[in-house]
Design a protein around this motif. Structure first.
Motif, PDB file in Angstrom:
ATOM      1  N   GLU A   1      17.527  20.773  37.990  1.00  0.00           N
ATOM      2  CA  GLU A   1      17.875  20.939  39.395  1.00  0.00           C
ATOM      3  C   GLU A   1      19.368  20.687  39.593  1.00  0.00           C
ATOM      4  N   LEU A   2      20.023  21.604  40.280  1.00  0.00           N
ATOM      5  CA  LEU A   2      21.449  21.510  40.546  1.00  0.00           C
ATOM      6  C   LEU A   2      21.693  21.533  42.048  1.00  0.00           C
ATOM      7  N   SER A   3      22.758  20.876  42.471  1.00  0.00           N
ATOM      8  CA  SER A   3      23.129  20.941  43.877  1.00  0.00           C
ATOM      9  C   SER A   3      23.613  22.353  44.199  1.00  0.00           C
ATOM     10  N   PRO A   4      23.600  22.728  45.474  1.00  0.00           N
ATOM     11  CA  PRO A   4      24.075  24.080  45.825  1.00  0.00           C
ATOM     12  C   PRO A   4      25.493  24.366  45.337  1.00  0.00           C
ATOM     13  N   LEU A   5      26.408  23.399  45.525  1.00  0.00           N
ATOM     14  CA  LEU A   5      27.787  23.622  45.102  1.00  0.00           C
ATOM     15  C   LEU A   5      27.878  23.753  43.584  1.00  0.00           C
ATOM     16  N   ALA A   6      27.148  22.907  42.854  1.00  0.00           N
ATOM     17  CA  ALA A   6      27.163  23.003  41.392  1.00  0.00           C
ATOM     18  C   ALA A   6      26.584  24.333  40.939  1.00  0.00           C
ATOM     19  N   THR A   7      25.526  24.771  41.597  1.00  0.00           N
ATOM     20  CA  THR A   7      24.933  26.071  41.267  1.00  0.00           C
ATOM     21  C   THR A   7      25.942  27.193  41.480  1.00  0.00           C
ATOM     22  N   GLY A   8      26.620  27.158  42.619  1.00  0.00           N
ATOM     23  CA  GLY A   8      27.604  28.193  42.918  1.00  0.00           C
ATOM     24  C   GLY A   8      28.760  28.191  41.931  1.00  0.00           C
ATOM     25  N   ALA A   9      29.285  27.004  41.626  1.00  0.00           N
ATOM     26  CA  ALA A   9      30.423  26.913  40.709  1.00  0.00           C
ATOM     27  C   ALA A   9      30.035  27.368  39.308  1.00  0.00           C
ATOM     28  N   ILE A  10      28.870  26.943  38.841  1.00  0.00           N
ATOM     29  CA  ILE A  10      28.420  27.349  37.513  1.00  0.00           C
ATOM     30  C   ILE A  10      28.140  28.839  37.469  1.00  0.00           C
ATOM     31  N   GLY A  11      27.490  29.345  38.523  1.00  0.00           N
ATOM     32  CA  GLY A  11      27.205  30.776  38.567  1.00  0.00           C
ATOM     33  C   GLY A  11      28.473  31.617  38.522  1.00  0.00           C
ATOM     34  N   LEU A  12      29.457  31.238  39.347  1.00  0.00           N
ATOM     35  CA  LEU A  12      30.727  31.958  39.343  1.00  0.00           C
ATOM     36  C   LEU A  12      31.432  31.812  38.003  1.00  0.00           C
ATOM     37  N   GLY A  13      31.446  30.577  37.482  1.00  0.00           N
ATOM     38  CA  GLY A  13      32.164  30.320  36.237  1.00  0.00           C
ATOM     39  C   GLY A  13      31.596  31.073  35.052  1.00  0.00           C
ATOM     40  N   VAL A  14      30.285  31.041  34.900  1.00  0.00           N
ATOM     41  CA  VAL A  14      29.657  31.729  33.766  1.00  0.00           C
ATOM     42  C   VAL A  14      29.815  33.239  33.908  1.00  0.00           C
ATOM     43  N   HIS A  15      29.630  33.740  35.117  1.00  0.00           N
ATOM     44  CA  HIS A  15      29.755  35.183  35.338  1.00  0.00           C
ATOM     45  C   HIS A  15      31.166  35.669  34.995  1.00  0.00           C
ATOM     46  N   TYR A  16      32.158  34.982  35.507  1.00  0.00           N
ATOM     47  CA  TYR A  16      33.532  35.425  35.271  1.00  0.00           C
ATOM     48  C   TYR A  16      34.036  35.067  33.881  1.00  0.00           C
ATOM     49  N   ALA A  17      33.377  34.149  33.196  1.00  0.00           N
ATOM     50  CA  ALA A  17      33.758  33.842  31.817  1.00  0.00           C
ATOM     51  C   ALA A  17      33.587  35.066  30.925  1.00  0.00           C
ATOM     52  N   THR A  18      32.618  35.914  31.249  1.00  0.00           N
ATOM     53  CA  THR A  18      32.414  37.122  30.445  1.00  0.00           C
ATOM     54  C   THR A  18      33.578  38.102  30.615  1.00  0.00           C
ATOM     55  N   TYR A  19      34.230  38.054  31.766  1.00  0.00           N
ATOM     56  CA  TYR A  19      35.391  38.917  31.992  1.00  0.00           C
ATOM     57  C   TYR A  19      36.661  38.300  31.403  1.00  0.00           C
ATOM     58  N   THR A  20      36.833  36.996  31.585  1.00  0.00           N
ATOM     59  CA  THR A  20      38.025  36.361  31.019  1.00  0.00           C
ATOM     60  C   THR A  20      37.994  36.405  29.493  1.00  0.00           C
ATOM     61  N   SER A  21      36.798  36.425  28.912  1.00  0.00           N
ATOM     62  CA  SER A  21      36.721  36.513  27.448  1.00  0.00           C
ATOM     63  C   SER A  21      37.326  37.817  26.950  1.00  0.00           C
ATOM     64  N   GLU A  22      37.138  38.894  27.710  1.00  0.00           N
ATOM     65  CA  GLU A  22      37.730  40.178  27.331  1.00  0.00           C
ATOM     66  C   GLU A  22      39.248  40.155  27.504  1.00  0.00           C
ATOM     67  N   VAL A  23      39.719  39.427  28.505  1.00  0.00           N
ATOM     68  CA  VAL A  23      41.161  39.293  28.697  1.00  0.00           C
ATOM     69  C   VAL A  23      41.765  38.519  27.526  1.00  0.00           C
ATOM     70  N   TYR A  24      41.107  37.419  27.156  1.00  0.00           N
ATOM     71  CA  TYR A  24      41.578  36.658  25.990  1.00  0.00           C
ATOM     72  C   TYR A  24      41.566  37.539  24.736  1.00  0.00           C
ATOM     73  N   ARG A  25      40.513  38.325  24.573  1.00  0.00           N
ATOM     74  CA  ARG A  25      40.408  39.185  23.393  1.00  0.00           C
ATOM     75  C   ARG A  25      41.586  40.153  23.318  1.00  0.00           C
ATOM     76  N   ALA A  26      41.940  40.721  24.475  1.00  0.00           N
ATOM     77  CA  ALA A  26      43.075  41.643  24.502  1.00  0.00           C
ATOM     78  C   ALA A  26      44.369  40.929  24.122  1.00  0.00           C
ATOM     79  N   GLY A  27      44.517  39.698  24.603  1.00  0.00           N
ATOM     80  CA  GLY A  27      45.715  38.937  24.257  1.00  0.00           C
ATOM     81  C   GLY A  27      45.776  38.613  22.776  1.00  0.00           C
ATOM     82  N   ILE A  28      44.641  38.244  22.209  1.00  0.00           N
ATOM     83  CA  ILE A  28      44.592  37.925  20.774  1.00  0.00           C
ATOM     84  C   ILE A  28      44.877  39.171  19.949  1.00  0.00           C
ATOM     85  N   ASP A  29      44.304  40.288  20.340  1.00  0.00           N
ATOM     86  CA  ASP A  29      44.541  41.538  19.617  1.00  0.00           C
ATOM     87  C   ASP A  29      46.002  41.967  19.710  1.00  0.00           C
TER      88      ASP A  29
END
Length: 219
Positions: free
Chosen positions: A84-112
């Motif tokens: 069980e997570l608080s609403p704010l924790a749920t929102g922050a984790i949801g946003l963070g995990v979702h956008y982590a998949t996009y930032t990972s591609e940005v990091y990949r481009a930088g590494i390449d």
């Protein structure tokens, strides 16, 4: 319908409180996205297939499904298995995990983008894999992608209205709650829009400054 300035002014303190909550969710989610995105990018480059393939599947799965579905899963499904997570924790984790998949591609481009000669030089100096990443590759890769990473902060903030579905008391939630009492949705939506715009411009200012600085350094 005439615009009721009194109703707009009376709702402003509550809307500002909602804006603070939205900004907190953005900050917490963004930090998580930066850290987790880098971890995803590094794990997807590992030679260990038992790590690379599952991480790749998770990244593609999250990136290919709506944020709204993921928020529902975190808030309504996880409690069924004892998490069980608080609403704010749920929102922050949801946003963070979702956008982590996009930032990972940005990091990949930088590494390449790091020249192959840098990898070869590190190898010729007998640097360990860890030191190669921390002393040679990442210090060159990350600054290249800072402007792109900053743009995701703006995008994440604009997605905070979706957190209303998990009862986070951000701006849109306040609009719905106050509007149900006074029915002055015109004034509430207008003020909410102005607040979103002002906050987005405030976030965009350092991002644009970083873009200009990077252009000067690479010119």
């Amino acid at each position: 319908m005439t615009f009721d300035w009194t109703a707009a002014w009376d709702a402003l303190p509550q809307l500002l409180d909602g804006l603070v909550v939205a900004l907190w969710a953005t900050v917490l989610g963004y930090v998580l996205a930066l850290v987790l995105g880098l971890a995803f990018a590094l794990l997807r480059r590992t030679e260990r297939a038992w790590l690379r393939l599952p991480v790749g599947f998770v990244v593609e799965f999250i990136r290919s499904t709506p944020l709204l579905v993921q928020l529902f899963f975190l808030f309504f499904v996880l409690p069924a298995v004892g998490i069980e997570l608080s609403p704010l924790a749920t929102g922050a984790i949801g946003l963070g995990v979702h956008y982590a998949t996009y930032t990972s591609e940005v990091y990949r481009a930088g590494i390449d983008g790091v020249p192959a000669g840098q990898w070869e030089a590190a190898k010729s100096l007998s640097l360990s894999r860890g030191r190669t990443w921390t002393r040679v590759v990442l210090p060159q890769a990350v600054p290249r992608v800072v402007p792109a990473l900053g743009n995701y902060a703006i995008a994440m903030f604009k997605d905070t209205p979706q957190l209303t579905v998990v009862t986070v008391a951000e701006v849109l939630s306040v609009v719905k709650a106050v509007g149900a009492q006074n029915f002055r949705y015109l004034e509430l939506i207008t003020v909410a829009g102005v607040l979103y715009l002002a906050a987005a411009l405030l976030i965009a200012w350092p991002v644009r400054a970083l873009e200009r600085r990077y252009r000067k350094e690479t010119a």
